[in-house]
Write a protein that holds these residues in place. Structure first.
Motif, mmCIF file in Angstrom:
data_model
loop_
_atom_site.group_PDB
_atom_site.id
_atom_site.type_symbol
_atom_site.label_atom_id
_atom_site.label_comp_id
_atom_site.label_asym_id
_atom_site.label_seq_id
_atom_site.Cartn_x
_atom_site.Cartn_y
_atom_site.Cartn_z
ATOM 1 N N MET A 1 1.127 -1.239 -0.384
ATOM 2 C CA MET A 1 -0.095 -0.069 0.473
ATOM 3 C C MET A 1 0.556 1.264 0.113
ATOM 4 N N TYR A 2 0.987 2.347 -0.872
ATOM 5 C CA TYR A 2 1.813 3.482 -0.884
ATOM 6 C C TYR A 2 0.994 4.120 -0.511
ATOM 7 N N LEU A 3 -0.058 4.485 0.123
ATOM 8 C CA LEU A 3 -0.134 5.553 1.483
ATOM 9 C C LEU A 3 -1.311 4.689 2.516
ATOM 10 N N GLU A 4 -0.951 4.936 3.234
ATOM 11 C CA GLU A 4 -2.217 4.282 4.294
ATOM 12 C C GLU A 4 -2.172 5.502 5.393
ATOM 13 N N VAL A 5 -3.130 5.515 5.984
ATOM 14 C CA VAL A 5 -4.135 6.302 7.067
ATOM 15 C C VAL A 5 -4.571 5.435 7.661
ATOM 16 N N ASN A 6 -4.152 5.670 8.793
ATOM 17 C CA ASN A 6 -4.204 5.183 10.146
ATOM 18 C C ASN A 6 -5.382 5.747 11.688
ATOM 19 N N ASN A 7 -6.132 5.826 11.414
ATOM 20 C CA ASN A 7 -6.983 6.532 12.603
ATOM 21 C C ASN A 7 -6.551 7.508 12.866
ATOM 22 N N VAL A 8 -7.099 8.663 12.019
ATOM 23 C CA VAL A 8 -6.623 9.768 11.593
ATOM 24 C C VAL A 8 -7.812 10.866 12.409
ATOM 25 N N GLU A 30 -3.308 2.244 -3.415
ATOM 26 C CA GLU A 30 -2.315 1.822 -3.696
ATOM 27 C C GLU A 30 -1.316 2.535 -4.671
ATOM 28 N N LYS A 31 -0.420 2.426 -4.754
ATOM 29 C CA LYS A 31 0.777 2.666 -6.113
ATOM 30 C C LYS A 31 0.446 3.182 -7.389
ATOM 31 N N GLY A 32 0.408 4.336 -7.421
ATOM 32 C CA GLY A 32 -0.553 4.171 -9.283
ATOM 33 C C GLY A 32 -1.888 4.415 -9.635
#
Length: 233
Positions: A1-8, A30-32
């Motif tokens: 996973m290129y971008l991971e956002v966790n419990n923001v 995901e990337k791309g």
């Protein structure tokens, strides 16, 4: 996973003016991939984009881009992240009025050691004939193309677009979306697009719906429609 956002989580104000805008957002891209973030005004979608872009600080949570944690970065490291990894495109073009198209793009070209080829980029974005004109001599669509070129010249891995067609008519909006699609295919740029326009979700790989600071639905789009065929823009 290129971008991971966790419990923001993200809030503004204090006491009587306190408002929690993001209430524990967890998602990933995901990337791309091209990804649309949708939601009504005040839902938190632009705040999420600003947190990913390092323009807003988090109350808590984690954001990883390419495996690198950006939450809590020191100012210099945050500036390096924005310079090296990100491109920004906004609804309002924010071009420097007394610089030509090419000079506006060069402002960002100088920020990186590995810029894209200027002449190729101008050609891809249909700006070759406009490169020596000033913003006031351009149409809205041409100004947005210039803003996109300025963001892309750094060859960013992640392009953040906040209402990129919000100030454009339907025909010009379609042209810009076709352009973003072509850029994604040509350069493999990961894109996050915040939009009110319900049609744009049909062209992307992933859709995230935010309501009242929480993700109410997200899904992979298995029946993508080419940007040039989108209706009701």
């Amino acid at each position: 996973m290129y971008l991971e956002v966790n419990n923001v989580k993200k809030s503004y104000g204090e006491s009587g003016s306190y408002i929690q805008v993001l209430k524990g957002i967890t998602t990933g891209v995901e990337k791309g991939q091209m990804c649309v973030i949708q939601g009504t005004s005040g839902s938190g979608k632009s705040t999420l984009l600003n947190c990913i872009g390092g323009l807003d600080t988090l109350d808590s949570g984690s954001i990883l881009v390419g495996g690198k944690e950006i939450a809590g970065l020191a100012p210099k490291a945050l500036a390096d992240y924005r310079r090296e990894s990100l491109g920004f495109v906004f609804q309002f073009y924010n071009l420097v009025p007394n610089l030509t198209v090419k000079e506006n793009i060069q402002v960002c070209e100088y920020l990186t050691d590995k810029p894209l080829d200027m002449e190729e980029l101008l050609e891809v974005l249909g700006l070759t004939e406009q490169q020596n004109k000033f913003p006031s001599q351009l149409s809205g669509g041409q100004q947005q193309r210039c803003a996109i070129a300025r963001a892309l010249i750094k060859n960013p891995r992640l392009l953040l677009c906040d209402e990129p067609t919000g100030a454009l008519d339907s025909a010009t909006s379609r042209d810009i979306l076709v352009l973003l699609e072509e850029i994604n295919e040509k350069y493999g740029t990961t894109m996050l697009i915040v939009t009110h326009n319900n049609s744009i979700k049909n062209m992307v790989h992933k859709v995230i719906h935010i309501k009242d600071g929480e993700i109410c639905r997200e899904y992979e789009n298995e029946t993508r429609v080419p940007a040039g065929e989108l209706e009701d823009l």
